[in-house]
Design an enzyme around this catalytic site. Structure first.
Site, short mmCIF file in Angstrom:
data_model
loop_
_atom_site.label_atom_id
_atom_site.label_comp_id
_atom_site.label_asym_id
_atom_site.label_seq_id
_atom_site.Cartn_x
_atom_site.Cartn_y
_atom_site.Cartn_z
N HIS A 58 5.30 6.24 11.52
CA HIS A 58 4.76 6.07 10.16
C HIS A 58 3.79 7.24 9.92
O HIS A 58 2.58 7.04 9.81
CB HIS A 58 4.06 4.71 10.08
CG HIS A 58 3.76 4.22 8.70
ND1 HIS A 58 3.89 5.02 7.57
CD2 HIS A 58 3.31 3.01 8.25
CE1 HIS A 58 3.54 4.30 6.50
NE2 HIS A 58 3.20 3.09 6.90
N ARG A 99 0.81 -1.23 0.00
CA ARG A 99 0.00 0.00 0.00
C ARG A 99 0.83 1.26 0.00
O ARG A 99 0.60 2.19 -0.78
CB ARG A 99 -0.87 0.07 1.27
CG ARG A 99 -2.19 -0.55 1.17
CD ARG A 99 -2.60 -1.02 2.55
NE ARG A 99 -1.69 -2.09 2.94
CZ ARG A 99 -1.86 -3.36 2.59
NH1 ARG A 99 -2.91 -3.71 1.93
NH2 ARG A 99 -0.98 -4.28 2.92
N LYS A 157 26.07 -4.97 -1.70
CA LYS A 157 27.53 -4.90 -1.77
C LYS A 157 28.11 -4.22 -0.54
O LYS A 157 29.31 -3.98 -0.46
CB LYS A 157 27.96 -4.10 -3.01
CG LYS A 157 27.50 -4.68 -4.32
CD LYS A 157 28.04 -3.82 -5.47
CE LYS A 157 27.42 -4.17 -6.80
NZ LYS A 157 27.71 -3.16 -7.82
#
Ligand code: NCD
Length: 304
Positions: A131, A53, A82
């Site tokens: 968030h 989402r 890497k």
């Protein structure tokens, strides 16, 4: 207040939140009117954790504003494999894009990267931290369905590791909202979040059962147990499957209770609730597009 980056919901005032939500409502009314608004703008997507989402709605939002995205792709196929540092990766991609969206498993990652980059950085989830863009769409959904002031909200599930909960609870302190937290003892709010909430003078109560508090709730915000954040799988098993709701459990609730969930759900909400008037979680996910369009438009324009 002018924000260079959006790292936590704590930095958002009531006025900031209302600016975003009002603009999202304007956009939702006439999305086509914004189709060329940011033609040529590129949004860099740095997702170091799974996402459906958040990533797709940011991408949709940028494209619906006339822009496009450049996507780091999976960690497996990037130079992170890497051994490149997060700061280096972000510094390189900021040279390709006009703003960055970051999701990362480490709490504090977005804050750290914000110290290295000059383009706007949007935190799309940092471990068990914050968030904030999810919070804006949660608030938008609440405002559209239940109205924001004078609300009694229950937040249930994994309050310890759930970053959507941390951000939402901070943002709700800007409004006249009573917050009830429902969870097993082992998944209660982290001490620092509880402390911050009390500092604001917010009306906050903690419970281990939904039953007693359910009849007084206007909104029930259900969350997933964040299995991936448990240091010990046995601890997860002890709480898995608890705090799920079915239709029968909602019988004592107000008739106009709004059930929300940031998704993805595992087994917290029985699908039998999906087709009832309580369910708002799919609309909530859809609201991610106008809300992220509004946020991008305001931040790219230096208006937030
Ligand atoms: C949430 C997240 O990533 O924190 N998902 C989302 O962005 N809608 C909730 C979760 O994963 O449980």
């Amino acid at each position: 207040m002018r924000h260079d980056h959006l790292i936590t919901a704590k930095q958002l005032s009531r006025e900031d939140i209302e600016t975003v939500l009002d603009h999202a409502a304007e956009i939702a009314d006439d999305p086509a009117a914004y189709g060329d608004r940011h033609a040529g703008t590129l949004l860099g997507l740095l997702f170091f954790e799974p996402s459906t989402r958040t990533k797709m709605s940011f991408e949709t939002a940028m494209k619906r504003l006339g822009g496009d995205v450049v996507d780091m792709g999976s960690v497996e196929s990037s130079s992170v494999k890497k051994g490149e540092s997060l700061a280096d990766t972000a510094r390189v991609i900021e040279g390709y894009a006009d703003a960055l969206v970051l999701r990362h498993p480490s709490q504090g990652a977005a804050k750290m990267v914000s110290e290295f980059v000059d383009v706007p950085l949007l935190n799309a989830g940092d471990g068990a931290g914050h968030h904030p863009t999810q919070t804006l769409l949660d608030l938008y959904t609440m405002r559209e369905t239940a109205g924001l002031d004078g609300l009694t909200v229950g937040i249930m599930g994994d309050l310890k590791y759930g970053r959507t909960v941390h951000s939402l609870s901070y943002a709700l302190t800007n409004f006249d909202v009573q917050q009830h937290f429902i969870s097993p003892k082992s998944l209660q709010l982290p001490r620092n979040v509880r402390y911050d909430l009390h500092e604001t003078g917010a009306m906050v109560k903690e419970h281990t059962d939904l039953e007693g508090i359910l009849p007084s709730l206007d909104v029930l915000y259900v969350t997933r147990i964040q299995r991936e954040r448990f240091p010990d799988e046995n601890e997860y098993r002890k709480v898995a499957g608890q705090y799920s709701i079915g239709l029968e459990a909602l019988e004592p609730a107000k008739d106009d209770l709004v059930v929300m969930h940031p998704l993805p759900r595992v087994d917290e909400i029985d699908p039998e609730i999906d087709d009832t008037h309580y369910a708002n979680y799919f609309e909530q996910a859809h609201n991610g597009v106008p809300v992220r369009m509004a946020l991008l438009d305001l931040m790219l324009g230096g208006e937030l």
